[in-house]
Design a protein around this motif. Sequence first.
Motif, mmCIF file in Angstrom:
data_model
loop_
_atom_site.group_PDB
_atom_site.id
_atom_site.type_symbol
_atom_site.label_atom_id
_atom_site.label_comp_id
_atom_site.label_asym_id
_atom_site.label_seq_id
_atom_site.Cartn_x
_atom_site.Cartn_y
_atom_site.Cartn_z
ATOM 1 N N VAL A 64 -32.195 11.057 -79.368
ATOM 2 C CA VAL A 64 -31.112 11.687 -78.595
ATOM 3 C C VAL A 64 -30.982 10.996 -77.241
ATOM 4 C CG1 VAL A 64 -30.437 13.810 -77.390
ATOM 5 C CG2 VAL A 64 -31.164 13.916 -79.776
ATOM 6 N N LEU A 65 -32.112 10.697 -76.600
ATOM 7 C CA LEU A 65 -32.085 9.967 -75.335
ATOM 8 C C LEU A 65 -31.437 8.593 -75.511
ATOM 9 C CD1 LEU A 65 -32.954 9.924 -72.343
ATOM 10 C CD2 LEU A 65 -35.148 9.008 -73.112
ATOM 11 N N LEU A 66 -31.786 7.895 -76.583
ATOM 12 C CA LEU A 66 -31.195 6.593 -76.881
ATOM 13 C C LEU A 66 -29.694 6.728 -77.139
ATOM 14 C CD1 LEU A 66 -31.552 3.578 -77.382
ATOM 15 C CD2 LEU A 66 -32.289 4.120 -79.709
ATOM 16 N N LEU A 67 -29.305 7.749 -77.876
ATOM 17 C CA LEU A 67 -27.885 8.003 -78.143
ATOM 18 C C LEU A 67 -27.126 8.245 -76.835
ATOM 19 C CD1 LEU A 67 -26.334 10.088 -80.897
ATOM 20 C CD2 LEU A 67 -25.793 10.683 -78.552
ATOM 21 N N LEU A 68 -27.703 9.049 -75.937
ATOM 22 C CA LEU A 68 -27.050 9.321 -74.649
ATOM 23 C C LEU A 68 -26.926 8.060 -73.814
ATOM 24 C CD1 LEU A 68 -28.706 12.740 -73.733
ATOM 25 C CD2 LEU A 68 -26.339 12.347 -74.481
ATOM 26 N N ALA A 69 -27.962 7.220 -73.829
ATOM 27 C CA ALA A 69 -27.906 5.963 -73.077
ATOM 28 C C ALA A 69 -26.820 5.041 -73.641
ATOM 29 C CB ALA A 69 -29.272 5.272 -73.103
ATOM 30 N N MET A 70 -26.748 4.940 -74.979
ATOM 31 C CA MET A 70 -25.706 4.108 -75.598
ATOM 32 C C MET A 70 -24.314 4.652 -75.298
ATOM 33 S SD MET A 70 -26.941 3.001 -79.355
ATOM 34 C CE MET A 70 -28.459 2.122 -79.603
ATOM 35 N N ALA A 71 -24.161 5.967 -75.396
ATOM 36 C CA ALA A 71 -22.857 6.573 -75.121
ATOM 37 C C ALA A 71 -22.457 6.364 -73.666
ATOM 38 C CB ALA A 71 -22.884 8.067 -75.457
ATOM 39 N N ALA A 72 -23.411 6.509 -72.750
ATOM 40 C CA ALA A 72 -23.122 6.274 -71.330
ATOM 41 C C ALA A 72 -22.731 4.825 -71.097
ATOM 42 C CB ALA A 72 -24.337 6.642 -70.471
ATOM 43 N N THR A 73 -23.417 3.905 -71.754
ATOM 44 C CA THR A 73 -23.081 2.483 -71.620
ATOM 45 C C THR A 73 -21.663 2.228 -72.121
ATOM 46 O OG1 THR A 73 -25.405 1.891 -71.913
ATOM 47 C CG2 THR A 73 -23.789 0.139 -72.230
ATOM 48 N N ALA A 74 -21.338 2.786 -73.268
ATOM 49 C CA ALA A 74 -19.992 2.587 -73.823
ATOM 50 C C ALA A 74 -18.931 3.215 -72.915
ATOM 51 C CB ALA A 74 -19.910 3.176 -75.229
ATOM 52 N N LEU A 75 -19.155 4.451 -72.497
ATOM 53 C CA LEU A 75 -18.178 5.146 -71.651
ATOM 54 C C LEU A 75 -17.962 4.416 -70.326
ATOM 55 C CD1 LEU A 75 -16.376 7.654 -71.188
ATOM 56 C CD2 LEU A 75 -18.378 8.738 -70.166
ATOM 57 N N LEU A 76 -19.058 4.054 -69.670
ATOM 58 C CA LEU A 76 -18.936 3.356 -68.394
ATOM 59 C C LEU A 76 -18.312 1.972 -68.582
ATOM 60 C CD1 LEU A 76 -22.349 4.412 -66.842
ATOM 61 C CD2 LEU A 76 -20.072 5.144 -66.089
ATOM 62 N N GLY A 77 -18.611 1.333 -69.690
ATOM 63 C CA GLY A 77 -17.995 0.037 -69.982
ATOM 64 C C GLY A 77 -16.493 0.156 -70.185
#
Length: 152
Positions: A64-77
């Motif tokens: 879940v932590l990894l998913l949140l980090a990936m989602a944050a990376t995508a959103l901020l990108g």
Amino acid sequence: MHETRAEAPSPQLLERIRRQRRHTLELLTVCAVGLVPWTILLAFTLPSGYTVRQWRTTWVGFDVLLLLAMAATALLGWRRHRGVVVAAVSTGALLVCDAWFDVSLALGTPDVWWSVALAVCVELPLAGFLIHRVLGMLKLAQWPSAPQERVR
């Protein structure tokens, strides 16, 4: 055309940045030196096998932590926000940790080959790609420089 020039940072700001940088590096140095005896102690005292509780909670929580980090990376990108740098580095680090734990905890089991395949084909290449992209972005960044003085 109008050319906008940024004002040179004040000497007080440069001094504050220099001091904060020095304190941060001192803290990291102390932590790194302190981690050496701790790691040696663990190498000699931890059992090679250990029965754990909450195995599912631990791994699902990590993913879940990894998913949140990936989602944050995508959103901020997508938003072209500079915070994508922090999110991408965090995601890369979590991917490397995921690969390490998947493989090391599967050693001696039939699942080790599946873990190695995922690490080599998915997790580590994606981590490398993210770190490579961040380094490319950092090369484009304009950093304030001190006039005729090296900031320590």
